[in-house]
Design an enzyme around this catalytic site. Structure first.
Site, PDB file in Angstrom:
ATOM      1  N   LYS A   1       0.846  -1.205   0.000  1.00  0.00           N
ATOM      2  CA  LYS A   1       0.000   0.000   0.000  1.00  0.00           C
ATOM      3  C   LYS A   1       0.879   1.252   0.000  1.00  0.00           C
ATOM      4  O   LYS A   1       2.084   1.156   0.295  1.00  0.00           O
ATOM      5  CB  LYS A   1      -0.895  -0.016   1.242  1.00  0.00           C
ATOM      6  CG  LYS A   1      -0.127  -0.031   2.576  1.00  0.00           C
ATOM      7  CD  LYS A   1      -1.039  -0.371   3.744  1.00  0.00           C
ATOM      8  CE  LYS A   1      -0.281  -0.318   5.064  1.00  0.00           C
ATOM      9  NZ  LYS A   1      -1.081  -0.804   6.185  1.00  0.00           N
TER      10      LYS A   1
ATOM     11  N   ARG B   1     -10.769   0.128  14.735  1.00  0.00           N
ATOM     12  CA  ARG B   1     -10.792   0.748  13.406  1.00  0.00           C
ATOM     13  C   ARG B   1     -11.923   0.103  12.624  1.00  0.00           C
ATOM     14  O   ARG B   1     -13.032   0.588  12.667  1.00  0.00           O
ATOM     15  CB  ARG B   1      -9.417   0.591  12.746  1.00  0.00           C
ATOM     16  CG  ARG B   1      -9.219   1.445  11.521  1.00  0.00           C
ATOM     17  CD  ARG B   1      -7.751   1.549  11.116  1.00  0.00           C
ATOM     18  NE  ARG B   1      -7.165   0.306  10.644  1.00  0.00           N
ATOM     19  CZ  ARG B   1      -5.894   0.178  10.266  1.00  0.00           C
ATOM     20  NH1 ARG B   1      -5.075   1.210  10.335  1.00  0.00           N
ATOM     21  NH2 ARG B   1      -5.420  -0.973   9.849  1.00  0.00           N
TER      22      ARG B   1
ATOM     23  N   HIS C   1      -6.355  -6.920  13.337  1.00  0.00           N
ATOM     24  CA  HIS C   1      -5.139  -6.097  13.270  1.00  0.00           C
ATOM     25  C   HIS C   1      -4.768  -5.676  14.690  1.00  0.00           C
ATOM     26  O   HIS C   1      -5.633  -5.285  15.472  1.00  0.00           O
ATOM     27  CB  HIS C   1      -5.420  -4.868  12.398  1.00  0.00           C
ATOM     28  CG  HIS C   1      -4.193  -4.095  12.001  1.00  0.00           C
ATOM     29  ND1 HIS C   1      -3.030  -4.694  11.562  1.00  0.00           N
ATOM     30  CD2 HIS C   1      -3.954  -2.764  11.949  1.00  0.00           C
ATOM     31  CE1 HIS C   1      -2.139  -3.758  11.269  1.00  0.00           C
ATOM     32  NE2 HIS C   1      -2.663  -2.585  11.499  1.00  0.00           N
TER      33      HIS C   1
ATOM     34  N   ARG D   1       1.096 -10.710   7.558  1.00  0.00           N
ATOM     35  CA  ARG D   1       0.942  -9.508   6.702  1.00  0.00           C
ATOM     36  C   ARG D   1       2.022  -8.465   6.991  1.00  0.00           C
ATOM     37  O   ARG D   1       1.728  -7.360   7.424  1.00  0.00           O
ATOM     38  CB  ARG D   1      -0.417  -8.833   6.953  1.00  0.00           C
ATOM     39  CG  ARG D   1      -1.653  -9.631   6.670  1.00  0.00           C
ATOM     40  CD  ARG D   1      -2.890  -8.725   6.743  1.00  0.00           C
ATOM     41  NE  ARG D   1      -2.966  -7.934   7.954  1.00  0.00           N
ATOM     42  CZ  ARG D   1      -3.644  -8.266   9.052  1.00  0.00           C
ATOM     43  NH1 ARG D   1      -4.348  -9.377   9.090  1.00  0.00           N
ATOM     44  NH2 ARG D   1      -3.638  -7.477  10.100  1.00  0.00           N
TER      45      ARG D   1
ATOM     46  N   TYR E   1      14.495  31.260   4.065  1.00  0.00           N
ATOM     47  CA  TYR E   1      13.298  31.938   4.556  1.00  0.00           C
ATOM     48  C   TYR E   1      13.328  32.086   6.075  1.00  0.00           C
ATOM     49  O   TYR E   1      13.726  31.168   6.792  1.00  0.00           O
ATOM     50  CB  TYR E   1      12.045  31.124   4.194  1.00  0.00           C
ATOM     51  CG  TYR E   1      11.740  31.077   2.722  1.00  0.00           C
ATOM     52  CD1 TYR E   1      11.488  32.246   1.997  1.00  0.00           C
ATOM     53  CD2 TYR E   1      11.689  29.849   2.061  1.00  0.00           C
ATOM     54  CE1 TYR E   1      11.190  32.174   0.632  1.00  0.00           C
ATOM     55  CE2 TYR E   1      11.382  29.781   0.703  1.00  0.00           C
ATOM     56  CZ  TYR E   1      11.142  30.951   0.001  1.00  0.00           C
ATOM     57  OH  TYR E   1      10.843  30.894  -1.342  1.00  0.00           O
TER      58      TYR E   1
ATOM     59  N   CYS F   1      13.359  24.625   1.974  1.00  0.00           N
ATOM     60  CA  CYS F   1      12.427  25.256   1.038  1.00  0.00           C
ATOM     61  C   CYS F   1      11.646  24.172   0.292  1.00  0.00           C
ATOM     62  O   CYS F   1      11.867  22.985   0.493  1.00  0.00           O
ATOM     63  CB  CYS F   1      13.180  26.102   0.014  1.00  0.00           C
ATOM     64  SG  CYS F   1      14.396  27.220   0.707  1.00  0.00           S
ATOM     65  N   MET F   2      10.762  24.597  -0.593  1.00  0.00           N
ATOM     66  CA  MET F   2       9.968  23.625  -1.344  1.00  0.00           C
ATOM     67  C   MET F   2      10.847  22.734  -2.221  1.00  0.00           C
ATOM     68  O   MET F   2      10.641  21.532  -2.307  1.00  0.00           O
ATOM     69  CB  MET F   2       8.924  24.338  -2.211  1.00  0.00           C
ATOM     70  CG  MET F   2       8.006  23.384  -2.944  1.00  0.00           C
ATOM     71  SD  MET F   2       6.840  24.222  -4.015  1.00  0.00           S
ATOM     72  CE  MET F   2       5.524  24.578  -2.889  1.00  0.00           C
ATOM     73  N   ASP F   3      11.849  23.346  -2.861  1.00  0.00           N
ATOM     74  CA  ASP F   3      12.631  22.622  -3.863  1.00  0.00           C
ATOM     75  C   ASP F   3      14.128  22.536  -3.556  1.00  0.00           C
ATOM     76  O   ASP F   3      14.861  21.901  -4.295  1.00  0.00           O
ATOM     77  CB  ASP F   3      12.482  23.310  -5.233  1.00  0.00           C
ATOM     78  CG  ASP F   3      11.047  23.695  -5.512  1.00  0.00           C
ATOM     79  OD1 ASP F   3      10.191  22.798  -5.417  1.00  0.00           O
ATOM     80  OD2 ASP F   3      10.775  24.880  -5.771  1.00  0.00           O
TER      81      ASP F   3
HETATM   82  C1  LIG Z   1      -0.404  -1.573   6.994  1.00  0.00           C
HETATM   83  C2  LIG Z   1      -0.981  -2.823   7.534  1.00  0.00           C
HETATM   84  C3  LIG Z   1      -0.157  -3.942   7.765  1.00  0.00           C
HETATM   85  C4  LIG Z   1       1.359  -3.888   7.683  1.00  0.00           C
HETATM   86  O1  LIG Z   1       1.822  -3.121   8.778  1.00  0.00           O
HETATM   87  P1  LIG Z   1       3.380  -3.065   9.165  1.00  0.00           P
HETATM   88  O2  LIG Z   1       3.417  -2.461  10.513  1.00  0.00           O
HETATM   89  O3  LIG Z   1       4.026  -2.222   8.138  1.00  0.00           O
HETATM   90  O4  LIG Z   1       3.850  -4.464   9.132  1.00  0.00           O
HETATM   91  C5  LIG Z   1      -0.769  -5.130   8.142  1.00  0.00           C
HETATM   92  N1  LIG Z   1      -2.125  -5.192   8.303  1.00  0.00           N
HETATM   93  C6  LIG Z   1      -2.924  -4.126   8.115  1.00  0.00           C
HETATM   94  C7  LIG Z   1      -4.390  -4.270   8.324  1.00  0.00           C
HETATM   95  C8  LIG Z   1      -2.381  -2.903   7.750  1.00  0.00           C
HETATM   96  O5  LIG Z   1      -3.184  -1.851   7.595  1.00  0.00           O
END
Ligand SMILES: *Cc1c(COP(=O)(O)O)cnc(C)c1O
Length: 384
Positions: free
Chosen positions: A36, A135, A164, A223, A274, A322-324
């Site tokens: 992601k 969540r 999670h 995961r 700045y 700065c930005m750039d």
């Molecule tokens: C982002 C995410 C993960 C991975 O998390 P890490 O801490 O990077 O291992 C696993 N499960 C869910 C639901 C997540 O949102």
């Protein structure tokens, strides 16, 4: 190509996956790697291909667009969508065979209707359980009913169940207890689904921290995210796992680098940037880098004492970023020349003297945010 770029070491990524795999039992635990947020800033398609080559089974995204990008690149592996999408995105999700996390009937119905419309039978969804993250997910006591409801909708199948952890990356006793409680509540939810006579499918709950630290919680799939990209989660570090007797080597996948595009002699009393937040108190040379907050060198780094490495030495950032562009203090007679490589963070092989974790610690954030905030303007250069 511009001076500022992110080198992405796919060999490090694959080596991390291999080392993470040594923590799991591949005979019954699959691996779903989180790609992601453009693979935490590293580039989703290239990283997805590399982790699949290294033996990952599933990929995880947050949005339908992220999933569609993987499909457009020809990736066939199952793709889990960890966040919720809007009703108008569901056709695109189903078209791309993206597996949603479902926990209520309205959302399940959207996917059911679309699966019917597209003539897809047995469209897999995973049931999310809220065991304490607060969540998304059903409460464990409602999991049986939720699974029954999912199966009562046409063309849906239950591909898996997940939860999670909120504090699996914290090593204090209270957090450990909370994670154990979350795990037992997940087992309770799985039990409730089984009691309803429904196969829970692939059971998964371990993020990076739990994958390395709680092998007894792996179930059918893990995961990991951040550890694939070479960083330890939360409180954990290399010493923690070594002391536990389960050492793990993780190599940073991204190096952020730029060049010293100008060297400017400064007299004493001349200010930089700045707001004139820094003024030289003696003669010095100021190096100008073409890297700013619009690249991910965030403005909040300005006052955090961030340094940049040039040819094996570190030089502090001066004034506001700065930005750039941003400016570094080379001092006198540094020997740094125009167009020399300046490395912000990453792999030592590239001359980095700090990691995204070091910057995160100095700036009150986490490595996740440092790498995923490197913007699109920064070209990613992939190496094996
Ligand atoms: C982002 C995410 C993960 C991975 O998390 P890490 O801490 O990077 O291992 C696993 N499960 C869910 C639901 C997540 O949102």
């Amino acid at each position: 190509m511009r001076a500022t770029k992110a080198i992405i070491h796919l060999d490090n990524l694959k080596s991390n996956i291999k080392n993470i795999k040594s923590f799991t039992d591949p005979s019954h635990t699959k691996m779903c790697v989180a790609v992601k947020a453009d693979a935490y800033g590293h580039g989703a398609v290239q990283c997805a291909k590399a982790v699949l080559e290294a033996g990952a089974d599933f990929l995880a995204v947050a949005t339908v667009d992220e999933g569609a990008e993987l499909r457009q690149a020809g990736i066939k592996a199952p793709v889990l969508m960890l966040s919720l999408c809007c009703p108008e995105e569901v056709p695109q999700a189903v078209k791309n065979d993206i597996t949603p996390l479902v926990f209520d009937t309205d959302y399940a119905e959207l996917f059911s209707k679309e699966a019917v419309a597209q003539g897809k039978d047995n469209y897999a969804v995973h049931l999310a359980v809220d065991t304490g993250m607060g969540r998304i997910g059903v409460l464990p006591e409602d999991a049986g009913k939720a699974a029954e409801a999912i199966l009562s909708y046409k063309n849906l199948s239950l591909g898996g169940m997940c939860t999670h952890f909120a504090v699996s990356d914290c090593t204090d006793e209270e957090s450990r207890r909370y994670t154990k409680l979350q795990f037992s509540r997940f087992e309770e939810a799985v039990g409730n689904v089984k009691k309803s006579g429904i196969d829970p499918g692939i059971r998964h709950c371990c993020n990076s921290a739990a994958t390395l630290d709680l092998r007894e919680c792996h179930l059918d799939m893990v995961r990991p995210g951040i550890i694939a990209y070479g960083y330890y989660p939360g409180d954990m570090n290399s010493d923690y796992f070594t002391q536990k007797g389960t050492p793990v080597e993780l190599k940073p996948v991204m190096t952020l680098e730029s060049k010293v595009c100008a060297v400017r002699p400064f007299t004493s009393g001349k200010s930089v940037g700045y707001g004139r937040t820094w003024t030289s108190d003696s003669e010095t040379d100021i190096g100008v880098l073409t890297l700013g907050y619009a690249d991910g060198m965030l403005r909040k780094f300005s006052s955090a004492g961030i340094c940049v490495a040039v040819d094996g030495k570190v030089y502090p950032v001066r004034g506001r970023i700065c930005m750039d562009q941003c400016m570094i203090d080379l001092g006198l007679n540094s020997g740094v020349k125009r167009w020399d490589r300046a490395v912000i963070f990453g792999d030592r092989r590239d001359g980095a003297l700090q990691t995204a974790d070091d910057i995160a610690r100095l700036t009150g954030t986490i490595s996740y945010e440092i790498t995923s905030c490197i913007t699109k303007r920064v070209p990613r250069v992939y190496t094996e």
